[in-house]
Scaffold this motif. Sequence first.
Motif: not given
Length: 169
Positions: A107-110, A47-51, A80-90
């Motif tokens: 847009d989700k990150a914004i 469950t290591y989120e960053d990994a 669900p509110n982790a900005v970094a995941v949306y930025m990396d995915m984008g």
Amino acid sequence: LASTRKAIELEPDRPGVRYIAALTAYRLGDFANAKTEVQRALELQPTYEDAIRLNGSILMMQGDVDGGLAQFRKVMALRPNAVAVYMDMGAGLFRASRFDEALKAFDKAIALSPGSAVALSSAGAAAQALGDTKRALDDYEQANAIQPRADTFSNIGTIEYGLGRYDKA
């Protein structure tokens, strides 16, 4: 690299050590080694989120965009509110020329971090790639109001030049 090797020698079964080894390899463009190390980190701590997020980025860099998206969704389920995941995915979707999806991620990150110049500039780049120059210019202007950046000004200049507004370019 030397420090990472020493850390692995001292604590080879520590998830954070393996994650940093994966991140180092990723940043150096050694995606095969990055994948090996991130898998080791995830074996040690599933469950290591960053990994998980890094694994998504690695998969996308290797051309497995849908596999990468699956990894990002795992992180979204955990946080669900982790900005970094949306930025990396984008960013991964942008590199894969999936600009509509990239823009939705940015847009989700914004929405989660409206004061992020990087998220606004990234959204501007996706809108620009989609040919939506009005949206792109709006995003770039908002980004520069928060934190002026050379790449954002350069993108504005490119759009203005393309529109024939040479004085603004």
